[in-house]
Structures are given as C-alpha cells and as structure tokens.
Design a protein around this motif. Structure first.
Motif, PDB file in Angstrom:
ATOM      1  N   LYS A 101      29.941 -20.773  33.757  1.00 47.92           N
ATOM      2  CA  LYS A 101      29.783 -21.736  32.672  1.00 47.92           C
ATOM      3  C   LYS A 101      29.435 -21.069  31.339  1.00 47.92           C
ATOM      4  N   ASN A 102      29.475 -19.742  31.313  1.00 44.27           N
ATOM      5  CA  ASN A 102      29.119 -18.979  30.102  1.00 44.27           C
ATOM      6  C   ASN A 102      27.712 -19.301  29.628  1.00 44.27           C
ATOM      7  N   ASN A 103      26.823 -19.537  30.581  1.00 44.42           N
ATOM      8  CA  ASN A 103      25.428 -19.817  30.252  1.00 44.42           C
ATOM      9  C   ASN A 103      24.613 -18.554  30.028  1.00 44.42           C
ATOM     10  N   ILE A 104      25.213 -17.407  30.305  1.00 45.81           N
ATOM     11  CA  ILE A 104      24.502 -16.137  30.189  1.00 45.81           C
ATOM     12  C   ILE A 104      24.981 -15.374  28.960  1.00 45.81           C
ATOM     13  N   ASP A 105      24.044 -14.976  28.130  1.00 42.47           N
ATOM     14  CA  ASP A 105      24.328 -14.071  27.020  1.00 42.47           C
ATOM     15  C   ASP A 105      23.701 -12.729  27.392  1.00 42.47           C
ATOM     16  N   PRO A 106      24.455 -11.834  28.036  1.00 45.18           N
ATOM     17  CA  PRO A 106      23.864 -10.590  28.536  1.00 45.18           C
ATOM     18  C   PRO A 106      23.269  -9.709  27.444  1.00 45.18           C
ATOM     19  N   THR A 107      23.843  -9.756  26.248  1.00 45.87           N
ATOM     20  CA  THR A 107      23.299  -8.949  25.148  1.00 45.87           C
ATOM     21  C   THR A 107      21.904  -9.441  24.757  1.00 45.87           C
ATOM     22  N   LEU A 108      21.736 -10.753  24.688  1.00 46.80           N
ATOM     23  CA  LEU A 108      20.427 -11.323  24.373  1.00 46.80           C
ATOM     24  C   LEU A 108      19.422 -11.008  25.479  1.00 46.80           C
ATOM     25  N   LEU A 109      19.855 -11.133  26.730  1.00 51.34           N
ATOM     26  CA  LEU A 109      18.947 -10.840  27.842  1.00 51.34           C
ATOM     27  C   LEU A 109      18.521  -9.373  27.822  1.00 51.34           C
ATOM     28  N   ASP A 110      19.455  -8.477  27.516  1.00 53.14           N
ATOM     29  CA  ASP A 110      19.104  -7.057  27.420  1.00 53.14           C
ATOM     30  C   ASP A 110      18.109  -6.809  26.299  1.00 53.14           C
ATOM     31  N   SER A 111      18.300  -7.488  25.183  1.00 52.26           N
ATOM     32  CA  SER A 111      17.388  -7.336  24.056  1.00 52.26           C
ATOM     33  C   SER A 111      15.975  -7.781  24.422  1.00 52.26           C
ATOM     34  N   LEU A 112      15.882  -8.933  25.092  1.00 50.84           N
ATOM     35  CA  LEU A 112      14.574  -9.433  25.515  1.00 50.84           C
ATOM     36  C   LEU A 112      13.949  -8.512  26.564  1.00 50.84           C
ATOM     37  N   ALA A 113      14.771  -8.012  27.470  1.00 47.88           N
ATOM     38  CA  ALA A 113      14.267  -7.114  28.510  1.00 47.88           C
ATOM     39  C   ALA A 113      13.726  -5.828  27.890  1.00 47.88           C
ATOM     40  N   ASN A 114      14.477  -5.261  26.958  1.00 47.83           N
ATOM     41  CA  ASN A 114      14.057  -4.023  26.309  1.00 47.83           C
ATOM     42  C   ASN A 114      12.778  -4.230  25.512  1.00 47.83           C
ATOM     43  N   ARG A 115      12.693  -5.386  24.851  1.00 49.13           N
ATOM     44  CA  ARG A 115      11.490  -5.710  24.086  1.00 49.13           C
ATOM     45  C   ARG A 115      10.268  -5.828  24.999  1.00 49.13           C
ATOM     46  N   THR A 116      10.461  -6.458  26.145  1.00 48.38           N
ATOM     47  CA  THR A 116       9.339  -6.617  27.074  1.00 48.38           C
ATOM     48  C   THR A 116       8.882  -5.275  27.612  1.00 48.38           C
ATOM     49  N   TYR A 117       9.839  -4.398  27.938  1.00 53.58           N
ATOM     50  CA  TYR A 117       9.507  -3.038  28.368  1.00 53.58           C
ATOM     51  C   TYR A 117       8.615  -2.347  27.335  1.00 53.58           C
ATOM     52  N   LYS A 118       9.047  -2.404  26.083  1.00 47.69           N
ATOM     53  CA  LYS A 118       8.324  -1.700  25.032  1.00 47.69           C
ATOM     54  C   LYS A 118       6.922  -2.257  24.839  1.00 47.69           C
ATOM     55  N   LEU A 119       6.801  -3.581  24.908  1.00 50.59           N
ATOM     56  CA  LEU A 119       5.483  -4.200  24.755  1.00 50.59           C
ATOM     57  C   LEU A 119       4.538  -3.763  25.874  1.00 50.59           C
ATOM     58  N   ASN A 120       5.041  -3.677  27.082  1.00 49.83           N
ATOM     59  CA  ASN A 120       4.194  -3.193  28.178  1.00 49.83           C
ATOM     60  C   ASN A 120       3.828  -1.730  27.989  1.00 49.83           C
ATOM     61  N   GLU A 121       4.775  -0.938  27.496  1.00 55.15           N
ATOM     62  CA  GLU A 121       4.490   0.471  27.234  1.00 55.15           C
ATOM     63  C   GLU A 121       3.425   0.625  26.151  1.00 55.15           C
ATOM     64  N   GLU A 122       3.454  -0.290  25.191  1.00 51.97           N
ATOM     65  CA  GLU A 122       2.471  -0.266  24.105  1.00 51.97           C
ATOM     66  C   GLU A 122       1.157  -0.934  24.512  1.00 51.97           C
ATOM     67  N   LYS A 123       1.077  -1.387  25.763  1.00 51.43           N
ATOM     68  CA  LYS A 123      -0.099  -2.067  26.322  1.00 51.43           C
ATOM     69  C   LYS A 123      -0.394  -3.375  25.605  1.00 51.43           C
ATOM     70  N   ASN A 124       0.643  -3.957  25.041  1.00 55.26           N
ATOM     71  CA  ASN A 124       0.531  -5.263  24.399  1.00 55.26           C
ATOM     72  C   ASN A 124       0.943  -6.311  25.430  1.00 55.26           C
ATOM     73  N   TYR A 125       0.072  -6.514  26.403  1.00 57.57           N
ATOM     74  CA  TYR A 125       0.433  -7.315  27.568  1.00 57.57           C
ATOM     75  C   TYR A 125       0.567  -8.799  27.250  1.00 57.57           C
ATOM     76  N   THR A 126      -0.195  -9.284  26.299  1.00 51.92           N
ATOM     77  CA  THR A 126      -0.085 -10.703  25.940  1.00 51.92           C
ATOM     78  C   THR A 126       1.291 -11.021  25.384  1.00 51.92           C
ATOM     79  N   ASP A 127       1.777 -10.190  24.467  1.00 51.51           N
ATOM     80  CA  ASP A 127       3.108 -10.418  23.902  1.00 51.51           C
ATOM     81  C   ASP A 127       4.196 -10.111  24.921  1.00 51.51           C
ATOM     82  N   ALA A 128       3.923  -9.152  25.829  1.00 48.37           N
ATOM     83  CA  ALA A 128       4.887  -8.865  26.891  1.00 48.37           C
ATOM     84  C   ALA A 128       5.084 -10.090  27.774  1.00 48.37           C
TER      85      ALA A 128
END
Length: 258
Positions: A101-128
């Motif tokens: 159904k084209n409900n998935i935007d893989p580029t957006l999901l990758d962006s969010l995933a990468n952002r979450t990784y970085k926030l955890n690496e920065e120990k910013n767990y609330t924003d992660a």
C-alpha cells in the motif's frame, strides 16, 4: 544440541544492543560482480542451517478484512501494546501489507533510526525515546525502533519497558528468520535499510562493513550486506528485500545484474 531459536536470539540481542555504536549510512554501491551466496552457511550463530523455509501464504486481502486476525490495524495495535501473543504470520503480513500500500517511506524510517542511534550514543535517552516512538508509530514492527527504545529505557531505569521492547524486537527478528535466511533466493523481508544492520548485530555478532544495492534479474532491489563474523569465523553476505525503496533511488544508486 540445537538451542531454541527465540532464546538464543534474545540473549544475542541483549548482548549487542547495550553500548552499541550506530552504523554509518550506506555508501554508494560499488560497481562489482556479486557472487552467489549459496555456498555460505546461512545460520544464526550457534544454530543449524534451516534447509527448507515455509511459503508465506497469507493473502493480502486478509490485512484489509476487519474480521480477520491479520487486519492490519489490529496487528499494529497488538505490537504497539507489546502483546507477546502476536504471531510471526501477523508480523510478516503487516510488513507485506504496508509495502503493498506504499505505507512505508524507507528513507524517512532510516533517518529516524539513525537519529535515534545518535541520541543514544550521546546519552540523550529522553530524546532517543521520543524519536523511537515516532519511528514505531510509523513502523510498529520496526526492529531498530524497538531495539533503541529498549536501550534508552534500560539506561533510565525503566527495566520493565526495556524488557518488553527487547522481547518484541526478538519476536520480530524470529519472524523474519522463519520465512527467510538472507540467501538471495530467500532474502530477509524488512521495512528499511537499517533493520538489516540490526539483524547482523543480533544474529551474527558483527556489523556489515559494506553494503551493495543490487537490482537482480527478477527486478528485485536487494541490499547485500557483507561483513566478517569473528564468532562464526566467516565472511557473510546476506540479502534483504528493499524493492519498495527503489522509487526513491536514481540510476547509478544500485548495481544491475545482467
């Protein structure tokens, strides 16, 4: 003796998710010949090779049937509620339905995933946690979303929530392995690129060093993840199905097999 797949996967995930380094975004694919992976040992670390995979025969029409156990909204709700009774077939049916159904935007999901990784690496767990929640709202059965939010909850002392998300992530990956082994004939069915990294870390105790995007003879876009697993003492090449990403790519972003 062959270990229980779910138990082993859970332990491996627990080992890899804490202190994890976020994977880099994919490099432009190299123009090279891709060798067949049929001779590779396509197993999880410590597991025997699964010779035969069941065919996924759940029709997409059931995902639109409100009376069906595969109705997509009900499946999403079960996953959102971290309901451990959700089945492998329901999880895979949701991915297939969203792709169809084209409900998935893989580029957006990758962006969010990468952002979450970085926030955890920065120990910013609330924003992660907040970012992972956005990722999981858009993709409830997302491996990376559950992994990263589990890590963040663990770090702030929310042990119960952490364990529930870790369990859901384990169930999702187990579902993917039920219907594919990463062979080019049976690629992993995933929502977006970074989920492939999560599978490598959990199942093979390593990170891919190189990823090549391939348009095969069946016109499928496959991600070929290449990495050395010290635990298995093997160079592994595993494939994931990423055909729904192709419309967002341009000529030259992937290698075309002749």
């Amino acid at each position: 003796m062959k270990k229980n797949l779910f138990t082993l996967l859970f332990l491996l995930l627990a080992h890899f998710m804490f202190g994890q380094i976020p994977p880099p975004p994919p490099e432009p694919p190299a123009k090279e010949k891709i060798n067949s992976d049929k001779s590779s040992s396509l197993r999880m670390y410590g597991e025997e090779v699964q010779a035969v995979f069941p065919k996924f025969n759940i029709p997409l029409s059931l995902s639109n049937d409100k009376k069906s156990i595969y109705y997509f909204k009900n499946v999403e709700e079960k996953i959102i509620q971290l309901d451990s009774t959700v089945t492998a077939e329901q999880i895979i049916s949701l991915t297939k339905f969203n792709i169809s159904k084209n409900n998935i935007d893989p580029t957006l999901l990758d962006s969010l995933a990468n952002r979450t990784y970085k926030l955890n690496e920065e120990k910013n767990y609330t924003d992660a946690i907040k970012t992972a929640q956005i990722l999981l709202k858009k993709s409830p059965n997302n491996i990376t979303g559950h992994k990263e939010i589990s890590l963040a909850y663990k770090k702030i002392g929310e042990e119960n929530l952490s364990a529930k998300h870790l369990g859901m992530m384990s169930k999702i990956i187990t579902s993917i392995f039920k219907y594919g082994d990463g062979n080019s004939e049976n690629p992993f069915l995933i929502n977006n690129f970074f989920e492939g990294f999560s599978i490598y870390e959990a199942a093979y105790r390593c990170k891919p060093k190189k990823v090549t995007l391939i348009l095969d003879k069946k016109q499928r876009l496959l991600g070929a993840y290449n990495g050395y697993s010290a635990a298995m003492d093997q160079i592994l090449i595993k494939y994931s199905e990423l055909s729904h990403w192709k419309p967002q790519l341009k000529e030259g972003d992937y290698t075309v097999l002749k």
